[in-house]
Design a protein around this motif. Structure first.
Motif, mmCIF file in Angstrom:
data_model
loop_
_atom_site.group_PDB
_atom_site.id
_atom_site.type_symbol
_atom_site.label_atom_id
_atom_site.label_comp_id
_atom_site.label_asym_id
_atom_site.label_seq_id
_atom_site.Cartn_x
_atom_site.Cartn_y
_atom_site.Cartn_z
ATOM 1 N N ASN A 166 0.815 -1.215 0.000
ATOM 2 C CA ASN A 166 0.000 0.000 0.000
ATOM 3 C C ASN A 166 0.847 1.262 0.000
ATOM 4 O OD1 ASN A 166 -2.338 -1.454 0.022
ATOM 5 N ND2 ASN A 166 -2.633 -1.347 2.212
ATOM 6 N N LEU A 167 2.139 1.134 -0.141
ATOM 7 C CA LEU A 167 3.055 2.269 -0.067
ATOM 8 C C LEU A 167 3.451 2.729 -1.465
ATOM 9 C CD1 LEU A 167 4.462 3.829 2.244
ATOM 10 C CD2 LEU A 167 6.422 2.370 1.892
ATOM 11 N N LEU A 168 3.323 4.032 -1.711
ATOM 12 C CA LEU A 168 3.767 4.630 -2.963
ATOM 13 C C LEU A 168 4.941 5.551 -2.650
ATOM 14 C CD1 LEU A 168 0.342 5.832 -4.412
ATOM 15 C CD2 LEU A 168 1.563 3.764 -5.032
ATOM 16 N N GLU A 169 6.026 5.429 -3.397
ATOM 17 C CA GLU A 169 7.179 6.296 -3.188
ATOM 18 C C GLU A 169 7.597 6.899 -4.513
ATOM 19 O OE1 GLU A 169 11.757 6.270 -1.520
ATOM 20 O OE2 GLU A 169 10.525 4.493 -1.267
ATOM 21 N N ALA A 170 7.656 8.228 -4.537
ATOM 22 C CA ALA A 170 8.093 8.923 -5.739
ATOM 23 C C ALA A 170 9.601 8.758 -5.889
ATOM 24 C CB ALA A 170 7.731 10.396 -5.651
ATOM 25 N N PRO A 171 10.090 8.700 -7.117
ATOM 26 C CA PRO A 171 11.535 8.598 -7.307
ATOM 27 C C PRO A 171 12.234 9.881 -6.853
ATOM 28 C CG PRO A 171 10.376 8.620 -9.421
ATOM 29 C CD PRO A 171 9.350 8.645 -8.358
ATOM 30 N N PRO A 172 13.523 9.799 -6.568
ATOM 31 C CA PRO A 172 14.255 11.005 -6.154
ATOM 32 C C PRO A 172 14.163 12.091 -7.225
ATOM 33 C CG PRO A 172 15.606 9.039 -5.890
ATOM 34 C CD PRO A 172 14.363 8.621 -6.593
ATOM 35 N N LYS A 173 14.138 13.311 -6.786
ATOM 36 C CA LYS A 173 14.057 14.501 -7.661
ATOM 37 C C LYS A 173 12.790 14.507 -8.496
ATOM 38 C CE LYS A 173 19.035 14.892 -7.846
ATOM 39 N NZ LYS A 173 20.236 14.810 -8.666
ATOM 40 N N SER A 174 11.718 13.965 -7.941
ATOM 41 C CA SER A 174 10.432 13.966 -8.634
ATOM 42 C C SER A 174 9.726 15.292 -8.385
ATOM 43 C CB SER A 174 9.559 12.817 -8.115
ATOM 44 O OG SER A 174 8.270 12.906 -8.658
ATOM 45 N N HIS A 175 8.947 15.725 -9.340
ATOM 46 C CA HIS A 175 8.210 16.984 -9.216
ATOM 47 C C HIS A 175 6.845 16.799 -8.559
ATOM 48 C CE1 HIS A 175 7.169 15.124 -13.064
ATOM 49 N NE2 HIS A 175 5.970 15.661 -12.888
ATOM 50 N N PHE A 176 6.530 15.594 -8.094
ATOM 51 C CA PHE A 176 5.244 15.325 -7.456
ATOM 52 C C PHE A 176 5.256 15.822 -6.016
ATOM 53 C CE2 PHE A 176 4.087 12.707 -10.971
ATOM 54 C CZ PHE A 176 2.710 12.637 -10.919
ATOM 55 N N ASN A 177 4.158 16.453 -5.633
ATOM 56 C CA ASN A 177 3.928 16.828 -4.240
ATOM 57 C C ASN A 177 2.523 16.367 -3.866
ATOM 58 O OD1 ASN A 177 2.323 18.619 -5.602
ATOM 59 N ND2 ASN A 177 3.426 20.450 -5.000
ATOM 60 N N ASP A 178 2.072 16.706 -2.663
ATOM 61 C CA ASP A 178 0.770 16.230 -2.184
ATOM 62 C C ASP A 178 -0.385 16.660 -3.097
ATOM 63 O OD1 ASP A 178 1.959 14.968 -0.076
ATOM 64 O OD2 ASP A 178 1.547 16.566 1.373
ATOM 65 N N GLU A 179 -0.355 17.922 -3.543
ATOM 66 C CA GLU A 179 -1.441 18.427 -4.379
ATOM 67 C C GLU A 179 -1.500 17.693 -5.719
ATOM 68 O OE1 GLU A 179 0.890 20.649 -3.062
ATOM 69 O OE2 GLU A 179 -0.374 21.148 -1.337
ATOM 70 N N ARG A 180 -0.357 17.432 -6.274
ATOM 71 C CA ARG A 180 -0.316 16.752 -7.566
ATOM 72 C C ARG A 180 -0.766 15.294 -7.443
ATOM 73 N NH1 ARG A 180 3.955 17.381 -12.230
ATOM 74 N NH2 ARG A 180 2.650 16.459 -13.800
ATOM 75 N N VAL A 181 -0.419 14.641 -6.355
ATOM 76 C CA VAL A 181 -0.863 13.264 -6.112
ATOM 77 C C VAL A 181 -2.383 13.231 -5.956
ATOM 78 C CG1 VAL A 181 -0.798 11.359 -4.464
ATOM 79 C CG2 VAL A 181 1.317 12.454 -5.170
ATOM 80 N N VAL A 182 -2.937 14.186 -5.198
ATOM 81 C CA VAL A 182 -4.396 14.245 -5.013
ATOM 82 C C VAL A 182 -5.088 14.487 -6.347
ATOM 83 C CG1 VAL A 182 -6.256 15.606 -3.994
ATOM 84 C CG2 VAL A 182 -4.333 14.924 -2.600
ATOM 85 N N LYS A 183 -4.547 15.384 -7.165
ATOM 86 C CA LYS A 183 -5.149 15.652 -8.472
ATOM 87 C C LYS A 183 -5.104 14.407 -9.355
ATOM 88 C CE LYS A 183 -4.865 18.614 -12.546
ATOM 89 N NZ LYS A 183 -5.490 17.602 -13.339
ATOM 90 N N THR A 184 -4.008 13.687 -9.348
ATOM 91 C CA THR A 184 -3.888 12.470 -10.156
ATOM 92 C C THR A 184 -4.872 11.410 -9.701
ATOM 93 O OG1 THR A 184 -1.537 12.940 -10.497
ATOM 94 C CG2 THR A 184 -2.273 10.707 -10.950
ATOM 95 N N ILE A 185 -4.982 11.215 -8.387
ATOM 96 C CA ILE A 185 -5.902 10.207 -7.858
ATOM 97 C C ILE A 185 -7.349 10.614 -8.111
ATOM 98 C CG2 ILE A 185 -6.711 9.105 -5.730
ATOM 99 C CD1 ILE A 185 -3.777 9.051 -4.847
ATOM 100 N N THR A 186 -7.648 11.902 -8.014
ATOM 101 C CA THR A 186 -8.994 12.378 -8.326
ATOM 102 C C THR A 186 -9.332 12.124 -9.791
ATOM 103 O OG1 THR A 186 -8.774 14.098 -6.644
ATOM 104 C CG2 THR A 186 -10.504 14.396 -8.266
ATOM 105 N N ASP A 187 -8.368 12.349 -10.671
ATOM 106 C CA ASP A 187 -8.590 12.067 -12.093
ATOM 107 C C ASP A 187 -8.817 10.576 -12.336
ATOM 108 O OD1 ASP A 187 -8.279 14.746 -12.628
ATOM 109 O OD2 ASP A 187 -6.208 14.558 -13.349
ATOM 110 N N LEU A 188 -8.049 9.722 -11.653
ATOM 111 C CA LEU A 188 -8.238 8.279 -11.791
ATOM 112 C C LEU A 188 -9.600 7.842 -11.258
ATOM 113 C CD1 LEU A 188 -4.682 7.049 -10.788
ATOM 114 C CD2 LEU A 188 -5.714 6.969 -13.061
ATOM 115 N N HIS A 189 -10.035 8.460 -10.153
ATOM 116 C CA HIS A 189 -11.360 8.157 -9.586
ATOM 117 C C HIS A 189 -12.454 8.592 -10.557
ATOM 118 C CE1 HIS A 189 -14.791 9.073 -6.749
ATOM 119 N NE2 HIS A 189 -14.655 7.774 -6.680
#
Length: 161
Positions: A116-139
């Motif tokens: 259940n753990l997701l880890e962004a790769p080092p030097k990734s441009h993802f932050n909390d807001e971007r993860v929420v937006k992506t998951i909302t789009d998938l939903h």
């Protein structure tokens, strides 16, 4: 007509059972397998690793409404309550399907997905807001698929009624 004694005969039920056998239709279920009034939730918790603050971690979970507090409590106990906060929680049709969709999407982005753990790769441009937006789009995509499926079945039913 109700069959409340041995002498009563329910013609509709008898015809229904014979037609189901003739046309290889599954027999009627006596009781529903799940309670439609219990809502299933999907959620994401943001996790901060104090030993490595540059790591970006998120924990995804899904459970039914009565087990929600227990599940979140177990996650807090495992990773520490101070280090995480609730980022996203929404009622869904199938939490397992949305979890699989989220894991597949992020693994295609070359993320580390373990359980259940997701880890962004080092030097990734993802932050909390971007993860929420992506998951909302998938939903939203999941909801659109369900809606399209229901509408196709509805149109098919009315066409061949």
């Amino acid at each position: 007509m109700t069959a409340n004694a041995e002498t009563d005969y329910d013609l509709e039920e008898e015809v229904d059972s014979h037609l189901r056998r003739i046309f290889y239709i599954k027999p009627k279920c006596d009781s529903p397998k799940c309670n439609p009034y219990i809502v299933e939730y999907f959620g994401v918790l943001s996790l901060k690793d104090l030993r490595a603050p540059e790591r970006k971690l998120w924990v995804i979970y899904f459970c039914k409404q009565p087990e929600l507090d227990k599940t979140v409590g177990e996650i807090h106990q495992k990773y520490g309550k101070k280090n995480m906060f609730d980022l996203y929680r929404t009622p869904v049709f199938s939490g397992a399907a949305l979890r699989a969709s989220v894991k597949k999407h992020f693994s295609e982005l070359k993320w580390f997905t373990n359980g259940n753990l997701l880890e962004a790769p080092p030097k990734s441009h993802f932050n909390d807001e971007r993860v929420v937006k992506t998951i909302t789009d998938l939903h939203h995509l999941e909801q659109q698929r369900l809606y399209n499926y229901i509408m196709v079945k509805h149109m098919w039913f009315h066409r061949y009624k």
